[in-house]
Structure formats: C-alpha cells, structure tokens
Design an enzyme around this catalytic site. Structure first.
Site, short mmCIF file in Angstrom:
data_model
loop_
_atom_site.label_atom_id
_atom_site.label_comp_id
_atom_site.label_asym_id
_atom_site.label_seq_id
_atom_site.Cartn_x
_atom_site.Cartn_y
_atom_site.Cartn_z
N HIS A 32 0.86 -1.19 0.00
CA HIS A 32 0.00 0.00 0.00
C HIS A 32 0.90 1.24 0.00
O HIS A 32 1.16 1.83 1.06
CB HIS A 32 -0.91 0.01 1.22
CG HIS A 32 -1.86 -1.15 1.28
ND1 HIS A 32 -1.46 -2.41 1.65
CD2 HIS A 32 -3.18 -1.23 1.01
CE1 HIS A 32 -2.51 -3.23 1.62
NE2 HIS A 32 -3.56 -2.54 1.23
N HIS A 279 -3.60 3.08 -3.66
CA HIS A 279 -3.89 2.66 -2.29
C HIS A 279 -3.37 1.26 -2.00
O HIS A 279 -2.68 1.04 -1.00
CB HIS A 279 -5.40 2.71 -2.02
CG HIS A 279 -5.79 2.14 -0.69
ND1 HIS A 279 -5.85 2.90 0.45
CD2 HIS A 279 -6.12 0.88 -0.30
CE1 HIS A 279 -6.20 2.14 1.47
NE2 HIS A 279 -6.38 0.90 1.04
#
Length: 701
Positions: A32, A279
């Site tokens: 991430h 993300h």
C-alpha cells in the site's frame, strides 16, 4: 516542546521517506504505497517534534505511545523507525513483506519490530486500542503516583495515533470514541488522514457525513488542516500542521483530540496522485521513476539514501536521550519518596504475583460447600473479588452486564472523571478500578487489549458468551499478539433458558477453540473455577484466556475438591476412576461434568467401569506430555463419550472411531434452561446410553 521550523534538511528527509516507501513496495511487488508517500510529512513531524521517545530504549517507561491504526500503511512507521535509529536497517526496508524472517511485515506486528506498540491491520482496532492505552496510563498512574500533578508524574505520557477513512468507517471507532470523550482522555491525539480514497474509489460515495461534527458531538476537541491549498495547489506545510497540533494540546487538556488533515494520496507521484490504484497496489516502475524525478532523486537508483538528511533525522535520538535523562531524575526522586509504591512498580513490571495470592484463593475455597449449587459465574465473581483484595493491578468490568456476569468489584470506585457519578454508581474516581463499557463488546475487547499493551496492569472484561461474537475480532488480535487478556463469558449454553435461541450459545465453544493461541476454559464447578483463575495468573505463557461460565447453579463436587488443584492446570484429569482398565471414558466439561459423574455411578451399578475425565481446557491438555495424555486417555480404551452442551466438532479427535458425542447440533429452544437440556438430550441417561452404544461398537469390531 519548541516551535517547529522546517529546515531544508527536514524537507529532504521527508522526500527520502517518500522514495523509500515507494521503493520498498515496488521491490516487494505488493503493498500500500499511496498512504506512506503522502503521510510522510505528518509522521515525520510527529516523530521529530511531538512524540517523546528514545530509540535507544524502545520500551522506556516514560515514552509516549504511537499507534498506526491503518496498519496497511506500515511503511509510514517503518521509515520513521529507520530514521530515528530504532535498529531497523535499510536492508529491513528492502525486505518489506519479505517472508517469515522479515522485521517489516505488511502490517505492523507487536513483538517483532522495535518501536511497534501493537499489531494493527484490522481497521478501527488501532484507533480503539489507543483509547485503551490512555485508560491504562491513567489507571497505572493512579496506582503508583496519584497525588502528583499528572504532567509532573514519571508515569504520565501521551498517546498518538494516525487513522484514515477506513478506521473512521468501522463502527468500532465511533463506539470507542464516545468512551474516550466520556473519560476526558486529554492525553490522546489522533491525526485523521483524510485523503478521500479507498480501494473502491472516492470515499464520498460511502462517507458523506461531517466527521468532525460527529466527533464534536461525542465530546472531542477537533480541528483541521489542509495540504490542499485554496487555489488547488498542494503544500506540505508541516509548520502549519505543527501549530495546529500545539494549539490543540493547549486548548483541550482534558479532551481527546481529532485533527483532520486533508491530503492527496501518493502526492506527488505522476499519474498516481489522488488515484485509487495507489492505495493497494505498487505504483509501477514508471510512476516510481516519475516520483523520484519530481523529488530530485535518480530514477535509475533504488533505495538511494540522502545521508545528510538521514543524519539530521537521526538527531531525534539525541533528543530522546536527553528526555530520558530528565525522566530518570524524576523517576529516581519518585522512587526515593515512595518506597512502597516503588516495590509495587517493580513487581508489576516483572509480572510477578503478590504475596497472598494463593492464600486468597485457598481461603475462598475453604468456604465452598460440597453439594451446594453454585453457578460458575458466581464462583468467578467470588474469585475476582478475593484476588482483587491482594492485586491492586486487577481491574475490569462488563459490557452493561456486570450484575449478570458477576464482574463487579465490591467497594471499588468507578473508573470515570469526577462529575460522572450516577444514582447506581455514586462513587467515581479517575483512578477507579470498576470499568463500565456500555453495550460495546468489541470496544471492551479493544480497550482491554490497549490497557495490557500500554501498562503493567491486568484488566478483564465480561459479557454473555453469546455476545462474544461481537468481541471476536479483538479476541483474535489478543491471541495474535499473545497478550494475556481475560475474557469472562457467562451464560454459556441452552441452560440460559427463557431468553431463547438468540441468547443460547451452540457453536461458540468450537469456534473459539478453533482460534490459535486462545485458551478456552470451561470449569465444572466452584473449585475448578477457582483453580482456573489461579493457573491463568500463574502460567508462564501470555496467551489470552476465555473463562466460559454457567448461568445456572451446578453442584460443588467432592471429587473436584480433592483433585482440581492439580488437575485443572493439566487441562484434563481423571475425576472419577475405576479399578483396573475402564470399559469406557466419559469426557465432560463445565456443567456437564456432573452428568458424567452421575452416569458413571449408573454404569457402575450395571457392572460397567466408566472413568470420568473432567476437561476444563483442551488447550491446556494439549500442552501436556504424551505420557500424561496417555495416563488420562489410554489409547487401549476405545469406547468413549464426550458430554458438552454445544456442537461436537472439537471432540472427534478424542472420540476416535467408536466414540459417541452427547452434544447439541441445532440452535436452542424456548423454555426453561433445565427443560432445554432435557429436550436436547443433555442428560445423564443419554450419557449412559451413549456409553453402552460405544462399548457395543468396540465389541462388535
């Protein structure tokens, strides 16, 4: 704390943090990256300027605690630990998500990486447990240094956390936030990274409310700051952010604080800034090269270090040593002035039990009457109160079921700020040991987890066994972290009665026994309950334990009076035996042990030799050596019966090919508890029939 002025070296260090985060995910191939890239200035500001810490001593008592609630952004913290000099190396960053030997796993893990205060990843739990850290700080300070102004006490510290939209969306954050405000936890500050992005895209689709107004309604101090400028440009103004944090600390000394910071995820990565793909996936070689160009790094090099910027960041360790030195002077003065409390601190830190612990349990057991019906929840309450008298570090409560769970500590003040008195609970103290969570089982588990992690005290929390479903994620995290949380779960079977199937556990024992590193204990009577608590506090491992207890009275057995003290800690033991080799083994737990004892007598009258094995904890039994296991459950005895008012799933391992379970394989019933047990076959007569059937199958084979 001095006014924060960002230097060129600070700016370069922040750029280095961004590049290292991007490189680490790229090398790992997954992760991430977006949040660590855009959180770099926030985390750097906290670690360099606000969090009191000493990288040379990660477990320093006087440190502030930092929790990264959004554990997926773990590189945010790993890079700052590397910068600060916690012993994390560049190779550790290169080995991000690198397998069993990594010190930089995908989500932070307690006990693995120096400087990590708790395991995070399941969103919302870090936020909620941070509140538990604040509970623990205040209660422990009350035990050790109650008269000193908090800011002057060596046991005062602050709790810092970073959370994101995912944490805010999880209901646990709201549950816990309400309690934090009610408790006036002014030493807690949470930075809310509002980048408006999650895996499925813009969070406006699912998070449309005004979060700050919601937290204001709870009673939090709130403020916000934006890196996104009015003209649409972007400026990581860490000086402005520091001013907002400092203002919050000054303005709200008795309120928890939520500071919303508007960011753009992955900024300034070309093609990935403010993009959902950043993300949860690596940025890609092209995007990482573009980021490096923007930040002044060679796009052809990976893990390039700006040594001057790193050396500048490492100076935080020097400031940490100075803070530690100042704290040592304060601590030494306290120790000299408070020798009794210093002895208590030494005992708590060493994890030792107090003198009188065993005697408190022995004296209580001396009051038990053989044959008297006593609910094990009642016995549990008696034990907790007996040991509380000699264990000032023991505190706890219930999720609005204290009277039913028997988790109230007699004469104890309620843990709450002055002014929170009620008609029912007129005595409150900020250092009280009686906890009240309201109807918030999950929050109770996360807060008691945080208390354990953030202090040397021993909390417990109670609810109905049925509602352990709500608490389960916190139980799992306690097991994963191997912290000795104590879960007191009562009303453990269909014997709950008239409340009906919604309140009658069926599958729960099997479900929690399936959880690794959780020890499930279901005692048969008052003696087994007392001995279960004795062993819980004496055992050497730190695994969490669930005490599963009856609503209904069960007879105090003469057999447990004689054998429980040595037997319970072995997990299973021979309660009633026969001469010679038994014909059948009757294995039972909890309220069903009495049925096995009764069945054994009936079988004996018919010339059948039945051994009764009480099994308070399968987990404790599995820890025993093979010789002991064989002595209790001899392999040569194939006829076996398990007796438990729940599904039989955990028992087939012990029943073998010819064993018979006496169990419940459906949801519960409306009706009285005693009638429910009869209607569902949990009777001594059924045990007798099952024993005969098992013996017949063995003989036929």
């Amino acid at each position: 704390m001095t006014e924060f002025k960002e230097t060129e070296l600070d700016e370069r260090a922040i750029k280095l943090a961004k590049v290292l985060s991007a490189d680490a995910v790229e090398k790992a191939g997954s992760g991430h990256p977006g949040s660590p890239v855009s959180l770099a200035p926030i985390a750097y500001t906290l670690y360099q300027h606000f969090i009191k810490h000493d990288p040379n001593d990660p477990n320093w008592e006087g440190r502030d605690r930092f929790i990264l609630s959004g554990g997926h952004a773990s590189l945010t913290q790993y890079v700052q630990l590397y910068f600060s000099g916690y012993g994390l190396t560049l190779d550790d960053l290169k080995h991000f998500r690198g397998g069993a030997d990594t010190r930089t796993p995908g989500h932070p893990e307690y006990g693995l990486t120096p400087g990590i205060e708790m395991t995070t990843g399941p969103l919302g739990q870090g936020f909620a447990s941070a509140i538990g850290f604040a509970y623990g700080e205040r209660f422990q300070r009350g035990l050790l240094d109650p008269e000193t102004k908090k800011e002057d006490s060596p046991f005062y510290h602050k709790i810092w956390a970073i959370c994101g939209e995912g944490d805010i969306e999880e209901g646990i954050s709201g549950e816990a936030a309400a309690l934090a405000a009610n408790q006036k936890l002014g030493n807690l500050t949470v930075i809310f990274d509002a980048n408006r992005i999650q895996i499925e895209g813009d969070t406006n689709l699912v998070l449309a409310e005004d979060v700050l107004k919601r937290f204001q309604a709870y009673g939090w101090y709130t403020d916000e700051f934006s890196f996104i400028q009015p003209d649409g440009s972007y400026k990581e103004d860490v000086e402005g952010l520091a001013d907002v944090i400092a203002k919050a600390e000054a303005a709200a000394p008795d309120q928890p604080k939520l500071i919303k910071v508007h960011t753009l995820i992955a900024w300034p990565t070309p093609g990935k800034t403010n993009d959902p793909s950043s993300h949860g996936s690596k940025l890609g070689a092209e995007a990482v090269a573009g980021l490096k160009k923007v930040l002044g790094y060679d796009p052809e090099k990976s893990f390039e270090i700006d040594e001057e910027a790193l050396a500048h960041a490492r100076k935080v360790a020097e400031r940490g040593l100075e803070a530690h030195k100042e704290w040592d002077e304060k601590f030494d003065a306290w120790r000299k002035a408070n020798p009794d409390k210093a002895a208590l601190y030494d005992r708590l830190k060493a994890g030792e039990l107090p003198e009188g612990f065993d005697k408190a349990i022995d004296d209580l057991e001396a009051t038990f009457e053989i044959g008297k019906g006593v609910a094990t929840r009642g016995a549990s309450g008696s034990v907790l109160n007996a040991i509380a008298a000699v264990m000032p570090e023991l505190w706890g409560g219930s999720a609005d079921l204290g009277g039913s769970n028997k988790t109230d500590l007699k004469g104890a003040a309620t843990f709450a700020p002055e002014g929170n008195e009620t008609k029912q609970w007129p005595v409150v103290s900020p250092f009280g040991r009686q906890l009240h969570f309201g109807v918030r089982e999950f929050t109770m588990g996360t807060i008691t987890n945080g208390i354990l992690l953030g202090s040397h005290t021993r909390p417990f929390g109670g609810t109905f066994f049925m509602f352990s479903d709500y608490e389960r994620p916190a139980v799992r995290l306690a097991a994963l972290m191997e912290i000795p949380n104590l879960f007191v779960w009562t009303h453990d079977s269909v014997a709950v009665g008239e409340d009906g199937p919604t309140h009658q556990p069926i599958e729960h024992l099997a479900a929690f026994r399936a959880m690794p590193q959780l020890e499930v204990v279901r005692p048969a009577d008052a003696f087994e309950t007392a001995e279960a608590y004795r062993y819980f506090f004496e055992k050497k491992n730190t695994l969490p334990t669930a005490m599963v207890l009856t609503r209904q009275g069960v007879p105090v057995l003469a057999e447990t009076a004689a054998k429980a003290k040595e037997g319970v800690k072995r997990g299973a033991y021979v309660l009633v035996d026969t001469e010679g080799t038994p014909d059948v083994l009757l294995l039972a737990t909890g309220s069903e042990v009495q049925l096995a004892v009764s069945a054994a007598k009936t079988l004996a009258d018919e010339g059948i030799k039945a051994r009764v094995v009480s099994v308070p904890s399968l987990e404790w039994f599995e820890e025993q050596d093979e010789d002991y296991k064989e002595s209790v459950l001899p392999a040569a005895v194939k006829a076996r019966v398990s007796v438990e008012a729940g599904v039989a799933m955990p028992w087939y391992k012990y029943l073998g090919s010819y064993g018979k379970p006496v169990s419940i394989e459906q949801f519960g019933l409306q009706g009285s508890g005693s009638q429910n047990l009869i209607d569902l076959g949990i009777t001594a007569e059924h045990v007798v029939d099952a024993a005969k059937a098992s013996i017949a199958e063995v003989q036929a084979a």
